[in-house]
Structures are given as structure tokens and as C-alpha cells.
Enzyme design. Sequence first.
Site, short mmCIF file in Angstrom:
data_model
loop_
_atom_site.label_atom_id
_atom_site.label_comp_id
_atom_site.label_asym_id
_atom_site.label_seq_id
_atom_site.Cartn_x
_atom_site.Cartn_y
_atom_site.Cartn_z
N LYS A 183 61.67 -93.50 -26.20
CA LYS A 183 60.59 -92.68 -26.39
C LYS A 183 61.22 -91.54 -27.49
CE LYS A 183 59.62 -88.40 -25.23
NZ LYS A 183 58.96 -87.99 -26.58
N GLY A 214 54.79 -90.09 -27.33
CA GLY A 214 54.13 -89.09 -26.57
C GLY A 214 55.06 -87.97 -26.13
N GLY A 216 57.15 -84.70 -24.40
CA GLY A 216 58.06 -84.62 -23.25
C GLY A 216 57.54 -84.51 -21.93
N PRO A 217 56.83 -83.53 -21.80
CA PRO A 217 56.27 -83.02 -20.59
C PRO A 217 55.44 -84.25 -20.09
CG PRO A 217 55.90 -81.12 -21.91
CD PRO A 217 56.65 -82.16 -22.84
N GLY A 220 57.48 -88.44 -21.60
CA GLY A 220 58.68 -88.29 -21.18
C GLY A 220 58.98 -88.20 -19.59
N GLU A 258 73.72 -85.88 -24.95
CA GLU A 258 74.05 -85.28 -26.22
C GLU A 258 73.14 -84.09 -26.53
OE1 GLU A 258 76.41 -86.26 -28.16
OE2 GLU A 258 76.56 -88.08 -26.72
N CYS A 292 72.53 -80.52 -35.16
CA CYS A 292 73.18 -80.24 -33.91
C CYS A 292 74.66 -79.84 -34.14
CB CYS A 292 73.18 -81.21 -32.85
SG CYS A 292 73.92 -82.72 -33.50
N GLU A 389 71.83 -71.36 -29.99
CA GLU A 389 71.55 -72.30 -31.22
C GLU A 389 70.23 -71.89 -31.80
OE1 GLU A 389 70.36 -76.27 -29.87
OE2 GLU A 389 72.16 -77.13 -31.41
#
Length: 500
Positions: A183, A214, A216-217, A220, A258, A292, A389
Site C-alpha cells: 500500500k 487508499g 492510511g486510516p 491501511g 523505518e 528522513c 521532525e
Amino acid sequence: MGVRQARQALTELGVPESSVYVDGTWLRPDVPQIEVVDPFDEAVIGLVPESGAQIAASAVAAAVHAFPEWSSLAPAARADLVERLAEALESVTDALAVLASCEIGMPVRDSRGGQVALPAAVTRTYASLARTLEWEHRDESGTTVTLEAAGPVLAITPWNFPVHQIMAKLAPALVAGCTVVLKPSELTPFNALAIAHLTHTIGFPAGVVNVVTGTGPVTGEALLQADGWEVVSFTGSLGVGRHIGAVAGERIARATLELGGKSPAVVLPDAPLEEAVAATVRNCFVNAGQKCNAPTRLYVPEPERERLVKVAVSAASAYVAGDPLDAETTLGPMVSAAQRERVRGFLERAAADGATLHPATVDLPTEGFFQTPTIVTDVSDDAEIAREEVFGPVLTVLGYTDVDEALERANDSQYGLSAEVWAGNEAEAAAVARRLRAGQVRVNGQRTPMPPVSPFGGFRRSGLGRELGRHGLDEYLEARSILGDPASPSDPRTHPTQAR
Ligand code: NAD
């Protein structure tokens, strides 16, 4: 303009409209659609399904169904297909780089390397590793140890280096013998669908690679709740990583996480100071700072700080902002309006708390989600902007008085993804590198050497597990010990590298 080229690339890459790839077939489900927006001209490139629970369950079921056959194939046979995937990626370099640039806003000169050459090289390293790995050996007790695919994999990826992040999961999982449901981020799903098309044309068996789109909520979460996956490999934010780790923990399933970073760069007093600062700015602001392992906390000797801040602002002012598809462009827009607002929020709160903001002098286009690269000073190590971050073109410069103090402060973070040291002599550089608590330490601006096999991943809250090279492969392997094994180690019927 960008949208026209993105649509052309989609056609060239064989990505059908509003579709997902499940069990070797393109499906066009009757579900709500998500608009994928080009962050440069703010126009819609196309639509992808918000797949939901039914598609999620059928994708995981397909991966479960395909697993026994794929995992029992000889590693060399899997390696052959994975090698062809590396070649296929390279054969569509132009289209894939254009598509990725239009989805992310990354300058195309960077997309060609980061979104095609690097992932193709990663893919190739796994094909060769699969051919040379000792899949079965006798240990000193006479027990046979065999390496086995860990099971169907759920791979969830972010938007910032999407093709690389996908291939860093897909390639090791596939050579290990795992089947995959991928995904991608809802912001950058098309390059994942392009990869699905490549696997289809190469002839990967149905169900070995599945790509569902799609948010995440919704999607996922549906994938996480679906029965059948045994490994989850996630790259993304700390908050979502915590949740995914908890779901995996509840199942006793493996999780590779990660996550984020707040990486320090420590410039020692005898380092080439100006070069170190300018290079750190350039490294920090790759992909408009959406990286990142960006070195976002720059520690410099206090007596030199004021002068070096000017060097940093001048390096940041060298960016050319514009159309990501223009070869001259070095600074593209941020991936979305929301991401830009998030970055601006950090800067506003920092300024309200007394920080000094030094915006670079860069002409930004009036359209698109552009953000001015900014150097921040006069903040304490405890300030939000020095600890959290930001994920945008923002670099905080901090002064130190002695090296021990600098290292203690550099290591004082919940994260530990990456760290950098700049030094004038090799002995000190080597010693300091070994004192930095991070999964990756770069000395004097060393870029990622080829082939890309060095383990990548984080200490502390930057994650669990590693990607790339042998360490990355281990995330997808189980070890089986056969005690009193009657087979001979060279028996082709039992030795998987010889069986075809
Ligand atoms: P994110 O955590 O918001 O999303 C990552 C992926 O997780 C997306 O595909 C998203 O749709 C999905 N997701 C979100 N909520 C979910 C849920 N409840 N269940 C299942 N899936 C869910 O991260 P992002 O904004 O896409 O990416 C930026 C973050 O990724 C930054 O924190 C960055 O540091 C991190 N990152 C880490 C690395 C690394 O290798 N350590 C590399 C790149 C990016």
C-alpha cells in the site's frame, strides 16, 4: 504542463485509471476515489481507489494463496525475475522519473537517480544476494539450518522517496520467497501501480505482488486488520509506526519499522568549516527537506557560529525554485499544501518562542506548494524545532563550546536514524563517528556508496530492523533447524540453490 506529462507517463507505464492490482488482475472497484494532485501546478493527475476492507482482504488472501508455490521456488529462479524487474525499471527511466516528479514535486534531475537508478541498483543487489546466499548449511553441531520465507508481507510506504522505499521492501521480500501486498502513500500511488504493471509484464505469478491504493486510516487500517499476513514492513512517521508495531505485537507478527529522524551534523573545529556548512545545507534540503535522514541540527563551534550562519543562508539562497520537470530546477514544491502548512506552523511557533528565522533569498513561483528554505538560530536544544521532525526545508544551527558537549547534545534525541561528522583529521573523524548513536554515520559528507548494500535503519525511536543488503533480507527470512537431518548437504532434491 506537468499534469499532461504525468498522464502521458501513466499511459506509457501501463497504469489503468482508478484501478488496483490484485491477484494478477487489474480491478476497478466501485469505491470512493482519491485525487492525486501535482504539487507544482496543483492540478489533478488522476484518481485512485480508496480500496477499503473488501479489496484489502482479497489482496491479502491472494498473497496468502500464492505463498506456498512462490516460497518453494528455487532462490535462483526468484532472483532471475527480480533481476528482470531491475532491468524493467531502468527501461522506463524517463517516464518513471517524470511521474515521480509530478507526484512528489521532486526535481527531475533528482528523480532520475533517487527514483530509478537507486531502486534499480537495490533490486539488482538482491538478485545477486539470492544467488550467492547460503540458503542451507550445517552448523558446528551437525544440524542443518535452512533459511525460509517468513510469510506474506504487508508493505506500507510513504511519499518522499516512493520508488526507492517500495523497492527496498519488495526486492528482498520477493527474493526471500515472500509474497507482498503493497500500500503506497495516497499522495504518490501511481509509481507503485507502475511497478505492478512491470511485474505483470515480466510474468511474476498471480498474487505474488499486489498493489492496493487508499488512505492510511481506511485502506491501511483494513490491511492491518486483514487475516493472513505474517510480516509488516512500514516506512513512515513515528506515530503511525507505533500503531503498526502494536498491531504486529498483538499478532506476534514481525514488524520492520523505518520511522522518523532529527539527525545531527557535528562540524569539528578543525574541519573545512565553510565547505561542511554549505554541504550540510545541500544535503538537508534535498527534496525540499522531505528526507528522513536529513541533517536538520547543525552543531558548529560557537565562536564561528555567526559567520557560518551567513554561509548557510548563502548556500540555501543558491536554490533555483521552479517546475520540477525543468532540468535547471533544484528546489521543487513540497508534496502537499498540508505538509507546507505543517512546516510553516513549526516556523511560526519557533519565531513566537524567540528563534531568529533566516529565510533564503529564492524566487518562488506564485503557484504550487513552495516553501522558502530557512535557517533557524537562537534556539535551545529543548525547543520544538530542535527536537521534532519538521520534514521541510528548515535547518537549525546550534553553537557548541567543546566536542564532548557537542556529541552529548547530538545524541540527546529520541531519534537515531542518521548522524554526520565533519573533521579535519581522519583519526578524530573515526573516533567521533563511533560515538554517534545512529544507524548511519556519514563522515565528511560521504554520499551513499554503490552498490547500495549498507544497512539502513534507526536506533531508538527511529525504528526497528534494517533495510538494504543482507540485513534487509533477514527481515523476511525465518531460520529452520533440522536436527539429525538424514539428507546430504549436496543433495539436489533438498538443496534449494540447486533445485529448479
Ligand atoms: P505517514 O506515517 O503519515 O504515512 C506512511 C504510510 O502509512 C502511508 O502509506 C499512509 O497512508 C500509511 N498509514 C497512515 N496511517 C495508517 C494506519 N492507521 N494504518 C496503516 N497505514 C497507515 O508518513 P508520511 O507522511 O507518508 O511520510 C513521512 C514520514 O516518513 C516522516 O516521519 C519520515 O521521517 C518517515 N520516513 C522514514 C524513512 C526511514 O527509512 N526511516 C524514510 C522515509 C520517510
